[in-house]
Motif scaffolding. Sequence first.
Motif, PDB file in Angstrom:
ATOM      1  N   VAL A 271      -6.699  -0.092  21.251  1.00 22.34           N
ATOM      2  CA  VAL A 271      -5.902  -0.434  20.064  1.00 22.34           C
ATOM      3  C   VAL A 271      -6.868  -0.701  18.916  1.00 22.34           C
ATOM      4  CG1 VAL A 271      -4.234  -2.017  19.040  1.00 22.34           C
ATOM      5  CG2 VAL A 271      -4.095  -1.476  21.479  1.00 22.34           C
ATOM      6  N   TYR A 272      -6.738   0.077  17.851  1.00 25.22           N
ATOM      7  CA  TYR A 272      -7.559  -0.097  16.653  1.00 25.22           C
ATOM      8  C   TYR A 272      -6.681  -0.655  15.544  1.00 25.22           C
ATOM      9  CZ  TYR A 272      -9.973   1.315  12.333  1.00 25.22           C
ATOM     10  OH  TYR A 272     -10.549   1.339  11.088  1.00 25.22           O
ATOM     11  N   SER A 273      -7.129  -1.735  14.901  1.00 26.94           N
ATOM     12  CA  SER A 273      -6.346  -2.383  13.844  1.00 26.94           C
ATOM     13  C   SER A 273      -7.158  -2.468  12.563  1.00 26.94           C
ATOM     14  CB  SER A 273      -5.924  -3.799  14.274  1.00 26.94           C
ATOM     15  OG  SER A 273      -5.206  -3.764  15.480  1.00 26.94           O
ATOM     16  N   ASP A 274      -6.534  -2.091  11.479  1.00 29.43           N
ATOM     17  CA  ASP A 274      -7.129  -2.221  10.148  1.00 29.43           C
ATOM     18  C   ASP A 274      -6.087  -2.929   9.284  1.00 29.43           C
ATOM     19  OD1 ASP A 274      -8.469  -2.058   7.784  1.00 29.43           O
ATOM     20  OD2 ASP A 274      -8.487   0.122   7.655  1.00 29.43           O
ATOM     21  N   PRO A 275      -6.067  -4.272   9.321  1.00 30.77           N
ATOM     22  CA  PRO A 275      -4.981  -5.025   8.686  1.00 30.77           C
ATOM     23  C   PRO A 275      -4.820  -4.689   7.207  1.00 30.77           C
ATOM     24  CG  PRO A 275      -6.352  -6.454  10.034  1.00 30.77           C
ATOM     25  CD  PRO A 275      -7.072  -5.146   9.937  1.00 30.77           C
ATOM     26  N   GLN A 276      -3.576  -4.416   6.836  1.00 23.41           N
ATOM     27  CA  GLN A 276      -3.236  -4.136   5.446  1.00 23.41           C
ATOM     28  C   GLN A 276      -2.115  -5.080   5.029  1.00 23.41           C
ATOM     29  OE1 GLN A 276      -4.930  -1.823   3.749  1.00 23.41           O
ATOM     30  NE2 GLN A 276      -6.056  -1.079   5.554  1.00 23.41           N
ATOM     31  N   PRO A 277      -2.201  -5.683   3.859  1.00 22.25           N
ATOM     32  CA  PRO A 277      -1.117  -6.573   3.426  1.00 22.25           C
ATOM     33  C   PRO A 277       0.177  -5.798   3.206  1.00 22.25           C
ATOM     34  CG  PRO A 277      -2.663  -6.156   1.631  1.00 22.25           C
ATOM     35  CD  PRO A 277      -3.278  -5.575   2.860  1.00 22.25           C
ATOM     36  N   VAL A 278       1.299  -6.375   3.631  1.00 19.52           N
ATOM     37  CA  VAL A 278       2.599  -5.738   3.441  1.00 19.52           C
ATOM     38  C   VAL A 278       2.965  -5.786   1.963  1.00 19.52           C
ATOM     39  CG1 VAL A 278       5.052  -5.820   4.018  1.00 19.52           C
ATOM     40  CG2 VAL A 278       3.338  -6.341   5.765  1.00 19.52           C
ATOM     41  N   THR A 279       3.348  -4.646   1.415  1.00 19.42           N
ATOM     42  CA  THR A 279       3.696  -4.568  -0.005  1.00 19.42           C
ATOM     43  C   THR A 279       5.164  -4.205  -0.170  1.00 19.42           C
ATOM     44  OG1 THR A 279       3.234  -2.202  -0.260  1.00 19.42           O
ATOM     45  CG2 THR A 279       1.355  -3.711  -0.420  1.00 19.42           C
ATOM     46  N   SER A 280       5.641  -4.362  -1.371  1.00 21.36           N
ATOM     47  CA  SER A 280       7.033  -4.025  -1.676  1.00 21.36           C
ATOM     48  C   SER A 280       7.187  -2.588  -2.147  1.00 21.36           C
ATOM     49  CB  SER A 280       7.573  -4.974  -2.758  1.00 21.36           C
ATOM     50  OG  SER A 280       6.773  -4.886  -3.937  1.00 21.36           O
ATOM     51  N   LYS A 281       6.085  -1.848  -2.179  1.00 16.86           N
ATOM     52  CA  LYS A 281       6.138  -0.451  -2.613  1.00 16.86           C
ATOM     53  C   LYS A 281       6.826   0.391  -1.540  1.00 16.86           C
ATOM     54  CE  LYS A 281       3.181   3.492  -3.783  1.00 16.86           C
ATOM     55  NZ  LYS A 281       1.776   3.983  -3.888  1.00 16.86           N
ATOM     56  N   PRO A 282       7.856   1.161  -1.888  1.00 19.53           N
ATOM     57  CA  PRO A 282       8.559   1.981  -0.879  1.00 19.53           C
ATOM     58  C   PRO A 282       7.633   3.043  -0.280  1.00 19.53           C
ATOM     59  CG  PRO A 282       9.846   1.791  -2.900  1.00 19.53           C
ATOM     60  CD  PRO A 282       8.484   1.265  -3.214  1.00 19.53           C
ATOM     61  N   ASN A 283       7.845   3.327   1.010  1.00 18.04           N
ATOM     62  CA  ASN A 283       7.099   4.388   1.674  1.00 18.04           C
ATOM     63  C   ASN A 283       7.639   5.759   1.276  1.00 18.04           C
ATOM     64  OD1 ASN A 283       5.116   3.288   3.800  1.00 18.04           O
ATOM     65  ND2 ASN A 283       6.931   2.036   4.155  1.00 18.04           N
ATOM     66  N   VAL A 284       6.752   6.723   1.212  1.00 17.22           N
ATOM     67  CA  VAL A 284       7.123   8.132   1.082  1.00 17.22           C
ATOM     68  C   VAL A 284       6.855   8.758   2.439  1.00 17.22           C
ATOM     69  CG1 VAL A 284       6.669  10.317  -0.085  1.00 17.22           C
ATOM     70  CG2 VAL A 284       6.536   8.156  -1.362  1.00 17.22           C
ATOM     71  N   VAL A 285       7.908   9.171   3.132  1.00 19.32           N
ATOM     72  CA  VAL A 285       7.762   9.569   4.529  1.00 19.32           C
ATOM     73  C   VAL A 285       6.771  10.707   4.707  1.00 19.32           C
ATOM     74  CG1 VAL A 285       9.756  11.124   4.463  1.00 19.32           C
ATOM     75  CG2 VAL A 285       8.998  10.165   6.639  1.00 19.32           C
ATOM     76  N   MET A 286       6.776  11.710   3.819  1.00 21.17           N
ATOM     77  CA  MET A 286       5.849  12.820   3.959  1.00 21.17           C
ATOM     78  C   MET A 286       4.403  12.367   3.785  1.00 21.17           C
ATOM     79  SD  MET A 286       7.091  15.632   4.950  1.00 21.17           S
ATOM     80  CE  MET A 286       5.610  16.560   4.616  1.00 21.17           C
ATOM     81  N   GLU A 287       4.177  11.390   2.919  1.00 21.32           N
ATOM     82  CA  GLU A 287       2.829  10.851   2.748  1.00 21.32           C
ATOM     83  C   GLU A 287       2.338  10.222   4.044  1.00 21.32           C
ATOM     84  OE1 GLU A 287       0.444   7.679  -0.154  1.00 21.32           O
ATOM     85  OE2 GLU A 287       2.623   7.593   0.024  1.00 21.32           O
ATOM     86  N   ASN A 288       3.213   9.473   4.700  1.00 18.80           N
ATOM     87  CA  ASN A 288       2.835   8.835   5.959  1.00 18.80           C
ATOM     88  C   ASN A 288       2.660   9.847   7.087  1.00 18.80           C
ATOM     89  OD1 ASN A 288       2.686   6.247   4.946  1.00 18.80           O
ATOM     90  ND2 ASN A 288       4.737   5.653   5.611  1.00 18.80           N
ATOM     91  N   VAL A 289       3.513  10.879   7.122  1.00 18.66           N
ATOM     92  CA  VAL A 289       3.375  11.915   8.152  1.00 18.66           C
ATOM     93  C   VAL A 289       2.031  12.601   8.031  1.00 18.66           C
ATOM     94  CG1 VAL A 289       4.252  14.139   8.959  1.00 18.66           C
ATOM     95  CG2 VAL A 289       5.853  12.308   8.421  1.00 18.66           C
ATOM     96  N   ARG A 290       1.693  13.027   6.835  1.00 20.31           N
ATOM     97  CA  ARG A 290       0.422  13.722   6.625  1.00 20.31           C
ATOM     98  C   ARG A 290      -0.764  12.799   6.906  1.00 20.31           C
ATOM     99  NH1 ARG A 290       3.279  16.042   1.902  1.00 20.31           N
ATOM    100  NH2 ARG A 290       3.764  18.221   2.383  1.00 20.31           N
TER     101      ARG A 290
END
Length: 436
Positions: A271-290
Amino acid sequence: MIERIKSALLFLLVVASLVQSYLIVFGSPRYEMIRRDEYVQTDLPGTRLAMEELVYPDQIVLHLGQDRHTVLQPGASSIFYKQVWEFVRQRTFDGFRRSPSVTGPLEWDEIRAKNKGIEIRFRAGIPFEVLGSLVRIQGDVDLNSGLIYKIWIYAAEERDEVRVAFFTQGGYALYEASKADINRDDVERLAAFGEYQPAYQYRAQDYYVPAEPLPMVRQRLPIKAYEIEQWKKSLFLDPAGTRTIPDMEGTDMYTDGKRVLRVRETKKWLVYSDPQPVTSKPNVVMENVRAAIGFVNQHGGWNGAYRAVRVPVEPETGRQTFEFVQYVDQYPIVSDQAEPFGTIRMSLQNGTVSAYERSTIYIPEDALRSRSPDLPREQADLPGGKALDERLAAYANKDRITALYPAYKPVIGDNAVDLVPVWAVELADGKTELLE
Protein backbone atom coordinates in the motif's frame (compact mmCIF):
# COMPACT_ATOMS: atom_id res chain seq x y z
CA MET A 1 55.13 43.52 -9.28
CA ILE A 2 51.40 42.99 -9.41
CA GLU A 3 51.54 42.46 -13.17
CA ARG A 4 54.15 39.73 -12.74
CA ILE A 5 51.96 37.90 -10.17
CA LYS A 6 48.96 38.08 -12.53
CA SER A 7 51.05 36.66 -15.39
CA ALA A 8 52.30 33.81 -13.18
CA LEU A 9 48.76 32.89 -12.08
CA LEU A 10 47.55 32.96 -15.65
CA PHE A 11 50.41 30.68 -16.69
CA LEU A 12 49.57 28.20 -13.91
CA LEU A 13 45.89 28.16 -14.91
CA VAL A 14 46.78 27.44 -18.53
CA VAL A 15 49.11 24.59 -17.53
CA ALA A 16 46.47 23.10 -15.17
CA SER A 17 43.88 23.26 -17.94
CA LEU A 18 46.21 21.42 -20.36
CA VAL A 19 46.94 18.70 -17.77
CA GLN A 20 43.20 18.17 -17.12
CA SER A 21 42.50 17.94 -20.86
CA TYR A 22 45.25 15.31 -21.23
CA LEU A 23 43.82 13.20 -18.37
CA ILE A 24 40.30 13.35 -19.79
CA VAL A 25 41.37 12.31 -23.29
CA PHE A 26 44.05 9.74 -22.50
CA GLY A 27 43.31 8.66 -18.95
CA SER A 28 41.72 5.27 -18.19
CA PRO A 29 38.63 5.36 -15.94
CA ARG A 30 38.64 3.22 -12.80
CA TYR A 31 35.68 0.89 -12.52
CA GLU A 32 34.23 -0.26 -9.22
CA MET A 33 32.54 -3.63 -9.46
CA ILE A 34 28.98 -3.89 -8.11
CA ARG A 35 27.99 -7.19 -6.59
CA ARG A 36 25.12 -8.76 -8.55
CA ASP A 37 23.14 -9.45 -5.36
CA GLU A 38 23.29 -5.75 -4.43
CA TYR A 39 22.20 -4.42 -7.82
CA VAL A 40 18.48 -3.64 -8.19
CA GLN A 41 16.91 -3.01 -11.59
CA THR A 42 15.01 0.25 -11.30
CA ASP A 43 12.43 -0.64 -13.96
CA LEU A 44 9.60 -2.78 -12.63
CA PRO A 45 8.32 -5.55 -14.94
CA GLY A 46 5.04 -4.73 -16.62
CA THR A 47 3.73 -3.22 -19.85
CA ARG A 48 2.03 0.09 -20.53
CA LEU A 49 -1.62 0.02 -21.57
CA ALA A 50 -3.98 2.59 -23.08
CA MET A 51 -7.47 3.34 -21.79
CA GLU A 52 -9.27 1.31 -24.47
CA GLU A 53 -7.19 -1.72 -23.40
CA LEU A 54 -8.47 -1.39 -19.82
CA VAL A 55 -12.03 -0.09 -20.15
CA TYR A 56 -14.30 -2.48 -22.05
CA PRO A 57 -17.50 -4.51 -21.48
CA ASP A 58 -17.32 -7.47 -19.12
CA GLN A 59 -19.86 -9.37 -21.27
CA ILE A 60 -21.50 -9.15 -24.68
CA VAL A 61 -24.81 -10.98 -25.00
CA LEU A 62 -26.04 -12.04 -28.44
CA HIS A 63 -29.80 -12.46 -28.84
CA LEU A 64 -30.69 -14.86 -31.62
CA GLY A 65 -34.48 -14.59 -31.46
CA GLN A 66 -36.91 -17.30 -30.31
CA ASP A 67 -35.63 -16.78 -26.73
CA ARG A 68 -32.13 -18.00 -27.64
CA HIS A 69 -29.05 -16.28 -26.25
CA THR A 70 -25.31 -16.67 -25.78
CA VAL A 71 -22.70 -14.77 -23.76
CA LEU A 72 -19.28 -13.69 -25.08
CA GLN A 73 -16.48 -13.15 -22.56
CA PRO A 74 -13.59 -10.72 -23.19
CA GLY A 75 -10.08 -11.95 -23.84
CA ALA A 76 -7.42 -12.48 -26.46
CA SER A 77 -8.93 -15.86 -27.42
CA SER A 78 -12.48 -14.54 -27.76
CA ILE A 79 -12.56 -13.74 -31.48
CA PHE A 80 -16.31 -13.08 -31.69
CA TYR A 81 -16.20 -10.74 -28.68
CA LYS A 82 -13.44 -8.68 -30.30
CA GLN A 83 -15.26 -8.47 -33.63
CA VAL A 84 -18.57 -7.37 -32.09
CA TRP A 85 -17.01 -4.80 -29.75
CA GLU A 86 -14.83 -3.33 -32.48
CA PHE A 87 -17.85 -3.05 -34.78
CA VAL A 88 -19.79 -1.17 -32.08
CA ARG A 89 -16.84 1.13 -31.40
CA GLN A 90 -16.68 2.11 -35.08
CA ARG A 91 -20.38 3.03 -35.29
CA THR A 92 -21.72 6.55 -34.76
CA PHE A 93 -24.63 7.10 -32.36
CA ASP A 94 -26.61 10.32 -32.75
CA GLY A 95 -30.09 11.76 -32.31
CA PHE A 96 -30.33 11.08 -28.57
CA ARG A 97 -33.62 11.47 -26.78
CA ARG A 98 -34.36 10.96 -23.10
CA SER A 99 -37.84 9.46 -23.24
CA PRO A 100 -37.70 6.31 -25.37
CA SER A 101 -40.97 4.73 -26.34
CA VAL A 102 -40.01 1.47 -24.61
CA THR A 103 -38.80 1.95 -21.03
CA GLY A 104 -40.06 -0.75 -18.67
CA PRO A 105 -38.32 -4.03 -17.78
CA LEU A 106 -41.36 -6.07 -18.85
CA GLU A 107 -41.24 -4.62 -22.36
CA TRP A 108 -37.52 -5.39 -22.56
CA ASP A 109 -38.17 -8.98 -21.51
CA GLU A 110 -40.44 -9.33 -24.55
CA ILE A 111 -37.86 -7.70 -26.84
CA ARG A 112 -35.16 -10.00 -25.46
CA ALA A 113 -37.19 -13.09 -26.29
CA LYS A 114 -38.36 -12.07 -29.78
CA ASN A 115 -35.73 -9.84 -31.38
CA LYS A 116 -32.23 -10.39 -32.65
CA GLY A 117 -29.77 -8.05 -31.04
CA ILE A 118 -26.52 -7.20 -29.27
CA GLU A 119 -26.38 -6.36 -25.58
CA ILE A 120 -23.20 -4.68 -24.32
CA ARG A 121 -22.95 -5.05 -20.54
CA PHE A 122 -20.83 -3.12 -18.00
CA ARG A 123 -21.40 -4.93 -14.73
CA ALA A 124 -20.41 -2.07 -12.40
CA GLY A 125 -21.48 0.67 -14.81
CA ILE A 126 -19.38 3.11 -16.82
CA PRO A 127 -19.61 6.92 -16.69
CA PHE A 128 -21.26 8.29 -19.84
CA GLU A 129 -18.28 10.61 -20.23
CA VAL A 130 -15.86 7.66 -20.30
CA LEU A 131 -18.12 5.70 -22.64
CA GLY A 132 -18.07 8.67 -24.98
CA SER A 133 -14.29 8.30 -25.32
CA LEU A 134 -14.68 4.66 -26.42
CA VAL A 135 -17.79 4.84 -28.61
CA ARG A 136 -18.65 7.53 -31.17
CA ILE A 137 -21.39 9.50 -29.44
CA GLN A 138 -22.56 12.67 -31.15
CA GLY A 139 -25.36 15.18 -30.84
CA ASP A 140 -27.06 16.78 -27.87
CA VAL A 141 -26.43 14.43 -24.95
CA ASP A 142 -25.43 15.12 -21.36
CA LEU A 143 -22.19 13.21 -20.76
CA ASN A 144 -22.61 13.82 -17.01
CA SER A 145 -25.76 11.70 -16.93
CA GLY A 146 -24.23 9.10 -14.61
CA LEU A 147 -23.41 5.44 -15.08
CA ILE A 148 -24.42 3.35 -18.09
CA TYR A 149 -24.85 -0.39 -17.41
CA LYS A 150 -25.98 -1.65 -20.82
CA ILE A 151 -26.16 -0.71 -24.48
CA TRP A 152 -28.81 -2.66 -26.36
CA ILE A 153 -28.81 -2.73 -30.16
CA TYR A 154 -31.67 -4.71 -31.67
CA ALA A 155 -33.56 -5.19 -34.91
CA ALA A 156 -37.13 -4.16 -34.19
CA GLU A 157 -39.49 -6.98 -35.11
CA GLU A 158 -42.46 -4.79 -35.90
CA ARG A 159 -40.70 -2.62 -38.48
CA ASP A 160 -37.57 -2.57 -40.56
CA GLU A 161 -35.33 -0.51 -38.27
CA VAL A 162 -32.56 -0.85 -35.72
CA ARG A 163 -33.00 0.68 -32.28
CA VAL A 164 -30.29 1.53 -29.76
CA ALA A 165 -30.89 2.09 -26.05
CA PHE A 166 -28.52 3.10 -23.23
CA PHE A 167 -29.51 1.82 -19.78
CA THR A 168 -29.00 3.04 -16.26
CA GLN A 169 -29.18 0.73 -13.26
CA GLY A 170 -32.55 -0.91 -12.70
CA GLY A 171 -33.39 -1.84 -16.29
CA TYR A 172 -34.71 1.52 -17.50
CA ALA A 173 -33.42 3.16 -20.67
CA LEU A 174 -31.84 6.55 -20.08
CA TYR A 175 -31.37 7.44 -23.74
CA GLU A 176 -32.35 6.11 -27.11
CA ALA A 177 -30.15 6.92 -30.11
CA SER A 178 -32.54 7.48 -33.01
CA LYS A 179 -29.68 7.76 -35.52
CA ALA A 180 -27.02 5.06 -35.78
CA ASP A 181 -25.15 3.81 -38.84
CA ILE A 182 -26.26 0.21 -38.19
CA ASN A 183 -28.77 -1.68 -40.29
CA ARG A 184 -30.74 -4.88 -39.80
CA ASP A 185 -28.23 -6.93 -41.81
CA ASP A 186 -25.43 -5.81 -39.45
CA VAL A 187 -27.36 -6.92 -36.38
CA GLU A 188 -28.38 -10.25 -37.87
CA ARG A 189 -24.83 -10.95 -39.07
CA LEU A 190 -23.31 -10.27 -35.65
CA ALA A 191 -26.04 -12.11 -33.77
CA ALA A 192 -25.38 -15.13 -35.98
CA PHE A 193 -22.01 -15.53 -34.22
CA GLY A 194 -24.03 -16.94 -31.36
CA GLU A 195 -24.97 -20.00 -33.40
CA TYR A 196 -21.46 -21.32 -32.72
CA GLN A 197 -21.43 -20.60 -28.99
CA PRO A 198 -22.89 -22.32 -25.88
CA ALA A 199 -26.58 -21.57 -25.28
CA TYR A 200 -27.49 -19.39 -22.28
CA GLN A 201 -30.78 -18.83 -20.46
CA TYR A 202 -31.97 -15.57 -18.95
CA ARG A 203 -32.83 -15.26 -15.26
CA ALA A 204 -35.14 -12.65 -13.75
CA GLN A 205 -32.34 -11.09 -11.66
CA ASP A 206 -30.87 -9.90 -15.00
CA TYR A 207 -28.09 -12.41 -15.53
CA TYR A 208 -27.55 -15.40 -17.80
CA VAL A 209 -26.67 -19.03 -17.02
CA PRO A 210 -25.31 -21.59 -19.53
CA ALA A 211 -27.76 -24.34 -20.44
CA GLU A 212 -24.94 -26.92 -20.23
CA PRO A 213 -21.69 -27.15 -18.20
CA LEU A 214 -19.28 -24.38 -19.18
CA PRO A 215 -15.89 -25.70 -20.43
CA MET A 216 -12.97 -24.23 -18.46
CA VAL A 217 -9.44 -25.25 -17.56
CA ARG A 218 -7.78 -25.45 -14.16
CA GLN A 219 -4.17 -24.37 -14.61
CA ARG A 220 -0.97 -23.58 -12.76
CA LEU A 221 1.25 -20.62 -13.63
CA PRO A 222 4.58 -19.51 -12.14
CA ILE A 223 4.77 -16.43 -9.94
CA LYS A 224 7.56 -14.02 -9.07
CA ALA A 225 7.97 -11.44 -6.32
CA TYR A 226 8.75 -7.75 -6.76
CA GLU A 227 11.86 -6.45 -5.00
CA ILE A 228 11.06 -3.83 -2.36
CA GLU A 229 14.03 -1.75 -3.50
CA GLN A 230 12.42 -1.59 -6.94
CA TRP A 231 9.28 -0.09 -5.45
CA LYS A 232 11.24 2.40 -3.34
CA LYS A 233 13.13 3.61 -6.41
CA SER A 234 9.91 3.82 -8.43
CA LEU A 235 7.64 5.50 -5.87
CA PHE A 236 9.93 7.84 -3.93
CA LEU A 237 11.56 10.91 -5.50
CA ASP A 238 14.69 10.37 -3.38
CA PRO A 239 14.92 6.65 -2.46
CA ALA A 240 18.20 7.25 -0.62
CA GLY A 241 16.40 9.66 1.70
CA THR A 242 13.78 7.18 2.84
CA ARG A 243 13.86 5.67 6.30
CA THR A 244 12.49 2.39 7.56
CA ILE A 245 9.92 2.32 10.33
CA PRO A 246 10.24 -0.68 12.67
CA ASP A 247 8.13 -3.70 11.75
CA MET A 248 4.53 -3.41 12.95
CA GLU A 249 2.49 -6.64 13.01
CA GLY A 250 4.14 -8.11 9.92
CA THR A 251 4.19 -4.83 7.98
CA ASP A 252 7.40 -3.17 6.78
CA MET A 253 7.05 0.60 6.39
CA TYR A 254 9.18 3.08 4.45
CA THR A 255 8.74 6.86 4.28
CA ASP A 256 10.42 9.97 2.95
CA GLY A 257 8.61 12.14 5.47
CA LYS A 258 5.47 12.56 3.37
CA ARG A 259 4.81 9.43 1.33
CA VAL A 260 4.51 6.02 2.99
CA LEU A 261 5.02 2.54 1.53
CA ARG A 262 3.62 -0.35 3.57
CA VAL A 263 4.54 -3.90 2.60
CA ARG A 264 2.59 -6.71 4.21
CA GLU A 265 4.83 -9.70 3.59
CA THR A 266 2.46 -12.26 5.12
CA LYS A 267 -0.34 -11.21 2.76
CA LYS A 268 1.89 -10.34 -0.22
CA TRP A 269 0.38 -6.87 -0.50
CA LEU A 270 1.69 -3.32 -0.71
CA VAL A 271 0.00 0.00 0.00
CA TYR A 272 1.51 3.30 -1.14
CA SER A 273 0.06 6.53 0.32
CA ASP A 274 0.68 10.10 -0.75
CA PRO A 275 -1.66 12.10 1.51
CA GLN A 276 -3.51 14.90 -0.24
CA PRO A 277 -5.84 17.35 1.52
CA VAL A 278 -9.50 16.91 0.59
CA THR A 279 -10.70 19.89 -1.46
CA SER A 280 -14.08 21.17 -2.53
CA LYS A 281 -13.05 21.23 -6.19
CA PRO A 282 -15.27 18.80 -8.18
CA ASN A 283 -13.58 15.81 -9.81
CA VAL A 284 -13.44 15.44 -13.58
CA VAL A 285 -13.85 11.71 -14.11
CA MET A 286 -11.81 11.55 -17.33
CA GLU A 287 -8.95 13.38 -15.63
CA ASN A 288 -8.91 10.79 -12.86
CA VAL A 289 -9.20 7.86 -15.30
CA ARG A 290 -6.23 9.05 -17.33
CA ALA A 291 -4.22 9.84 -14.19
CA ALA A 292 -4.89 6.38 -12.72
CA ILE A 293 -3.81 4.57 -15.89
CA GLY A 294 -0.79 6.83 -16.35
CA PHE A 295 0.34 6.25 -12.76
CA VAL A 296 0.28 2.46 -13.12
CA ASN A 297 2.04 2.71 -16.49
CA GLN A 298 4.83 4.60 -14.73
CA HIS A 299 4.89 2.66 -11.44
CA GLY A 300 4.80 -1.09 -11.92
CA GLY A 301 2.94 -1.43 -15.19
CA TRP A 302 0.37 -4.07 -16.10
CA ASN A 303 1.66 -7.63 -15.91
CA GLY A 304 -0.89 -9.06 -18.32
CA ALA A 305 -4.46 -8.18 -19.33
CA TYR A 306 -6.54 -6.06 -16.95
CA ARG A 307 -10.03 -4.57 -16.98
CA ALA A 308 -11.38 -1.60 -15.03
CA VAL A 309 -14.14 -3.03 -12.85
CA ARG A 310 -14.83 0.19 -10.97
CA VAL A 311 -14.80 3.63 -12.58
CA PRO A 312 -16.82 5.87 -10.25
CA VAL A 313 -18.76 9.05 -10.79
CA GLU A 314 -19.51 9.86 -7.17
CA PRO A 315 -18.47 11.62 -5.06
CA GLU A 316 -18.25 14.79 -7.10
CA THR A 317 -15.71 16.11 -4.57
CA GLY A 318 -13.18 14.24 -2.48
CA ARG A 319 -11.42 11.01 -3.38
CA GLN A 320 -12.59 8.52 -6.00
CA THR A 321 -11.69 4.82 -5.87
CA PHE A 322 -10.74 2.85 -8.98
CA GLU A 323 -10.22 -0.89 -9.27
CA PHE A 324 -8.61 -3.00 -11.98
CA VAL A 325 -8.74 -6.81 -12.13
CA GLN A 326 -6.42 -9.13 -14.04
CA TYR A 327 -7.79 -11.46 -16.72
CA VAL A 328 -6.30 -14.79 -17.76
CA ASP A 329 -7.65 -16.13 -21.04
CA GLN A 330 -11.26 -14.85 -20.99
CA TYR A 331 -11.85 -14.80 -17.24
CA PRO A 332 -11.08 -12.47 -14.32
CA ILE A 333 -9.05 -13.51 -11.30
CA VAL A 334 -11.45 -13.10 -8.37
CA SER A 335 -10.65 -13.66 -4.71
CA ASP A 336 -12.64 -13.39 -1.50
CA GLN A 337 -9.56 -12.08 0.33
CA ALA A 338 -9.23 -8.47 1.51
CA GLU A 339 -5.93 -8.14 -0.41
CA PRO A 340 -6.76 -10.06 -3.61
CA PHE A 341 -4.08 -11.35 -5.97
CA GLY A 342 -4.49 -9.84 -9.46
CA THR A 343 -6.20 -6.64 -8.27
CA ILE A 344 -4.96 -3.03 -8.41
CA ARG A 345 -6.77 -0.40 -6.33
CA MET A 346 -6.28 3.35 -6.44
CA SER A 347 -7.68 6.51 -4.88
CA LEU A 348 -7.49 9.80 -6.76
CA GLN A 349 -8.62 13.37 -6.34
CA ASN A 350 -8.50 15.95 -9.13
CA GLY A 351 -5.99 13.92 -11.11
CA THR A 352 -3.64 13.23 -8.18
CA VAL A 353 -3.05 9.72 -6.79
CA SER A 354 -3.35 9.51 -3.00
CA ALA A 355 -3.31 5.70 -2.60
CA TYR A 356 -2.01 2.80 -4.70
CA GLU A 357 -2.43 -0.87 -3.72
CA ARG A 358 -1.46 -4.12 -5.42
CA SER A 359 0.02 -7.57 -4.82
CA THR A 360 3.76 -7.97 -4.27
CA ILE A 361 3.71 -11.12 -6.43
CA TYR A 362 2.76 -11.47 -10.08
CA ILE A 363 2.55 -13.84 -13.03
CA PRO A 364 5.40 -13.13 -15.50
CA GLU A 365 4.10 -12.02 -18.88
CA ASP A 366 6.20 -14.55 -20.77
CA ALA A 367 4.47 -17.31 -18.78
CA LEU A 368 1.08 -15.91 -19.84
CA ARG A 369 2.10 -15.83 -23.50
CA SER A 370 3.62 -19.31 -23.70
CA ARG A 371 2.29 -21.87 -21.24
CA SER A 372 4.95 -24.36 -20.15
CA PRO A 373 4.07 -28.01 -20.85
CA ASP A 374 5.60 -28.84 -17.46
CA LEU A 375 2.83 -26.96 -15.62
CA PRO A 376 -0.43 -28.88 -15.12
CA ARG A 377 -3.61 -28.02 -17.03
CA GLU A 378 -6.79 -30.03 -16.71
CA GLN A 379 -10.41 -29.75 -17.77
CA ALA A 380 -12.58 -28.37 -14.96
CA ASP A 381 -16.04 -27.52 -16.31
CA LEU A 382 -18.33 -25.25 -14.33
CA PRO A 383 -21.87 -26.48 -13.69
CA GLY A 384 -24.64 -25.11 -15.89
CA GLY A 385 -28.36 -25.53 -16.41
CA LYS A 386 -30.27 -27.34 -13.66
CA ALA A 387 -27.16 -28.08 -11.57
CA LEU A 388 -26.23 -24.39 -11.46
CA ASP A 389 -29.83 -23.37 -10.70
CA GLU A 390 -29.86 -25.77 -7.74
CA ARG A 391 -26.62 -24.33 -6.42
CA LEU A 392 -27.99 -20.80 -6.77
CA ALA A 393 -31.23 -21.79 -5.03
CA ALA A 394 -29.22 -23.01 -2.04
CA TYR A 395 -27.07 -19.88 -1.93
CA ALA A 396 -27.83 -17.77 1.15
CA ASN A 397 -27.76 -14.42 -0.68
CA LYS A 398 -29.61 -15.53 -3.82
CA ASP A 399 -32.12 -12.66 -3.58
CA ARG A 400 -29.33 -10.07 -3.63
CA ILE A 401 -27.50 -11.32 -6.76
CA THR A 402 -27.06 -8.70 -9.47
CA ALA A 403 -24.50 -10.52 -11.66
CA LEU A 404 -23.16 -14.02 -12.25
CA TYR A 405 -19.98 -14.76 -14.20
CA PRO A 406 -17.20 -17.38 -14.57
CA ALA A 407 -13.89 -16.54 -12.93
CA TYR A 408 -10.60 -17.94 -11.66
CA LYS A 409 -9.96 -18.28 -7.92
CA PRO A 410 -6.21 -17.95 -7.17
CA VAL A 411 -4.60 -20.47 -4.82
CA ILE A 412 -1.12 -19.17 -4.06
CA GLY A 413 1.79 -21.57 -3.59
CA ASP A 414 5.51 -20.99 -3.02
CA ASN A 415 6.47 -20.50 -6.67
CA ALA A 416 3.18 -20.87 -8.55
CA VAL A 417 -0.50 -20.00 -8.48
CA ASP A 418 -3.29 -22.45 -9.20
CA LEU A 419 -6.19 -20.84 -11.09
CA VAL A 420 -9.34 -22.72 -10.12
CA PRO A 421 -12.55 -22.17 -12.17
CA VAL A 422 -15.47 -20.87 -10.05
CA TRP A 423 -18.77 -19.08 -10.47
CA ALA A 424 -18.59 -15.58 -8.99
CA VAL A 425 -21.63 -13.60 -7.92
CA GLU A 426 -21.90 -9.88 -7.37
CA LEU A 427 -24.37 -8.68 -4.77
CA ALA A 428 -26.48 -5.53 -4.62
CA ASP A 429 -23.99 -3.85 -2.25
CA GLY A 430 -21.13 -4.43 -4.73
CA LYS A 431 -19.57 -7.27 -2.75
CA THR A 432 -18.28 -10.29 -4.70
CA GLU A 433 -18.60 -13.87 -3.43
CA LEU A 434 -17.61 -17.24 -4.87
CA LEU A 435 -19.91 -20.24 -5.39
CA GLU A 436 -17.82 -23.22 -4.30
